[in-house]
Scaffold this active site. Structure first.
Site, PDB file in Angstrom:
ATOM      1  N   ASN A 174      31.570  12.858 -81.431  1.00  0.00           N
ATOM      2  CA  ASN A 174      32.055  12.295 -82.924  1.00  0.00           C
ATOM      3  C   ASN A 174      30.955  11.682 -83.871  1.00  0.00           C
ATOM      4  O   ASN A 174      31.389  10.964 -84.722  1.00  0.00           O
ATOM      5  CB  ASN A 174      33.229  11.009 -82.775  1.00  0.00           C
ATOM      6  CG  ASN A 174      32.729   9.826 -82.154  1.00  0.00           C
ATOM      7  OD1 ASN A 174      31.621   9.741 -81.615  1.00  0.00           O
ATOM      8  ND2 ASN A 174      33.703   8.915 -82.009  1.00  0.00           N
TER       9      ASN A 174
ATOM     10  N   ASP B  83      36.719  12.743 -81.561  1.00  0.00           N
ATOM     11  CA  ASP B  83      36.563  11.274 -80.712  1.00  0.00           C
ATOM     12  C   ASP B  83      37.558  11.562 -79.752  1.00  0.00           C
ATOM     13  O   ASP B  83      38.597  11.653 -79.568  1.00  0.00           O
ATOM     14  CB  ASP B  83      37.099  10.374 -81.672  1.00  0.00           C
ATOM     15  CG  ASP B  83      37.104   9.016 -81.027  1.00  0.00           C
ATOM     16  OD1 ASP B  83      36.671   8.918 -79.730  1.00  0.00           O
ATOM     17  OD2 ASP B  83      37.457   7.970 -81.514  1.00  0.00           O
TER      18      ASP B  83
ATOM     19  N   GLY C 122      43.019  13.783 -67.876  1.00  0.00           N
ATOM     20  CA  GLY C 122      44.156  14.739 -67.937  1.00  0.00           C
ATOM     21  C   GLY C 122      44.008  15.981 -68.341  1.00  0.00           C
ATOM     22  O   GLY C 122      44.435  17.038 -67.748  1.00  0.00           O
TER      23      GLY C 122
ATOM     24  N   TYR D 277      30.775  -2.686 -72.232  1.00  0.00           N
ATOM     25  CA  TYR D 277      30.354  -1.358 -71.515  1.00  0.00           C
ATOM     26  C   TYR D 277      30.478  -1.482 -70.091  1.00  0.00           C
ATOM     27  O   TYR D 277      31.089  -0.428 -69.374  1.00  0.00           O
ATOM     28  CB  TYR D 277      28.877  -1.445 -71.821  1.00  0.00           C
ATOM     29  CG  TYR D 277      28.124  -0.126 -71.407  1.00  0.00           C
ATOM     30  CD1 TYR D 277      28.333   1.203 -71.858  1.00  0.00           C
ATOM     31  CD2 TYR D 277      27.087  -0.178 -70.507  1.00  0.00           C
ATOM     32  CE1 TYR D 277      27.665   2.454 -71.468  1.00  0.00           C
ATOM     33  CE2 TYR D 277      26.423   0.880 -69.958  1.00  0.00           C
ATOM     34  CZ  TYR D 277      26.836   2.196 -70.435  1.00  0.00           C
ATOM     35  OH  TYR D 277      25.987   3.140 -70.233  1.00  0.00           O
TER      36      TYR D 277
ATOM     37  N   THR E 191      16.926   5.872 -68.248  1.00  0.00           N
ATOM     38  CA  THR E 191      16.327   6.907 -68.431  1.00  0.00           C
ATOM     39  C   THR E 191      15.608   7.226 -69.762  1.00  0.00           C
ATOM     40  O   THR E 191      16.292   6.436 -70.765  1.00  0.00           O
ATOM     41  CB  THR E 191      17.546   8.038 -68.232  1.00  0.00           C
ATOM     42  OG1 THR E 191      18.040   7.968 -66.916  1.00  0.00           O
ATOM     43  CG2 THR E 191      16.929   9.377 -68.284  1.00  0.00           C
TER      44      THR E 191
END
Ligand code: UDP
Length: 327
Positions: A33, A57, A103, A146, A176
């Protein structure tokens, strides 16, 4: 031709995954998004006939018409300062977004890999971090949005695996770095290199005695690829165990860039983990994976990438609320 859906595809890791899967002969459906991702990371793929981009999104219902073999969920802000700026989206993409994608995986009979994180260990009391450590996370701290989203993500992924038989894989990614990181995303490596390139002092938070272990992006992508194709459903750490203090890291960047600027100290952000190093025994044993790129080589490649950015990108200020984060 096998089909893979990659979410967060316009981001740092997502775009490298697109490259890898195209190289392996897959058809890649890339979704983003563009909240923190950037289409310039995918520009080079725009004429590839095995590549399709969807601006969507993943926290909203996802509809994909074609069959899918694999789903890799890499959509999420990943910089601590981003979480401050967009905390609700961060929570939603890890929870609602993961639910939608699970799903979809169930409906398509696809195998799904989720990008979890060393942040599930919080400010760890076990060192180095093994996968069986439950972590030390403050749910209501600035990183909670987060960390808890990712912890929920792991829980719902295991539930879909156990109760619906969906094939799932969980990677816990440690710090990373590499080309296509956002220069101004606030994270330490682009922050230091950006400061050096702009002729600013390097901002070390706290005394700089906190540690991180930095993994070069190509090594990480190899680890993700191997884990996806393995038959192991429990979490696996992927990262480079070569640990360094942030102060020493700043000195390395000063040496690398040749900047004449100095190190200045700012307050340590709340709940900033004091130490972080992956135990990668599982990855070695299960996947035959180990990092190959040492920090000196990886940093050089990354510095070359940042050096070639435009003046506009170099001076773009993304974090107006930065001062709230580091008082
Ligand atoms: N850090 C720093 N100066 C900066 C940005 C970050 O000293 O300009 C520190 C930060 O406090 C943390 C470490 O570098 O201890 C790594 O921060 P980063 O935001 O890259 O990610 P984290 O590993 O904390 O999620």
């Amino acid at each position: 031709m096998k089909k893979v859906l990659i979410t967060g595809a316009a981001g740092f890791l997502g775009s490298h995954l697109c490259d890898r899967f195209l190289k392996e002969g897959y058809f890649v459906i890339a979704m983003d998004n563009l909240i923190t991702g950037d289409l310039k990371n995918l520009e080079h793929l725009s004429t590839n006939e095995n590549f399709e981009f969807i601006n969507h999104d993943v926290s909203e219902h996802i509809s994909i018409k074609v069959e899918l073999d694999y789903i890799l969920h890499f959509a999420s802000p990943a910089s601590p300062i981003d979480y401050l700026k967009i905390p609700i989206q961060t929570l939603k993409v890890g929870s609602l977004g993961t639910h939608n994608l699970l799903g979809l995986a169930k409906a398509k009979g696809a195998r799904m890999l989720i990008a979890s994180t060393s942040e599930v260990y919080g400010d760890p009391l076990v060192h180095p971090q093994t996968e069986d450590y439950y972590g030390n996370v403050n749910p209501v701290g600035p990183r909670g949005v987060y960390d808890e989203a990712k912890r929920f993500q792991e829980a719902i992924t295991m539930a879909y695996h156990t109760y619906h038989g969906v094939e799932t894989r969980i990677i816990r990614i440690f710090n990373t770095y590499g080309p296509r990181m956002r220069l101004n995303d606030g994270r330490v490596l682009p922050a230091f290199i950006g400061q050096a390139l702009r002729g600013e002092d390097l901002t070390v938070f706290g005394k700089g005695d906190q540690t991180r272990s930095f993994c070069y992006v190509d090594d990480l992508i190899e680890g993700i690829y191997r884990l996806l194709l393995s038959d192991y459903a429990l979490p696996v750490n992927i990262g480079n165990p070569d640990e360094i203090t942030i102060l020493d890291f700043a000195k390395e960047i000063i040496k690398l860039t040749g900047t004449t600027q100095k190190i200045i100290y700012k307050d340590l952000p709340i709940n900033d983990p004091m130490q972080r190093q992956p135990d990668i025994t599982k990855a070695i044993e299960l996947l035959g994976w180990e990092p190959k790129v040492n920090r000196a080589d990886g940093l050089k490649i990354t510095y070359d990438y940042f050096k070639n950015l435009s003046e506009d990108e170099l001076h773009k200020v993304e974090h107006k609320n930065f001062d709230e984060y580091v008082k």
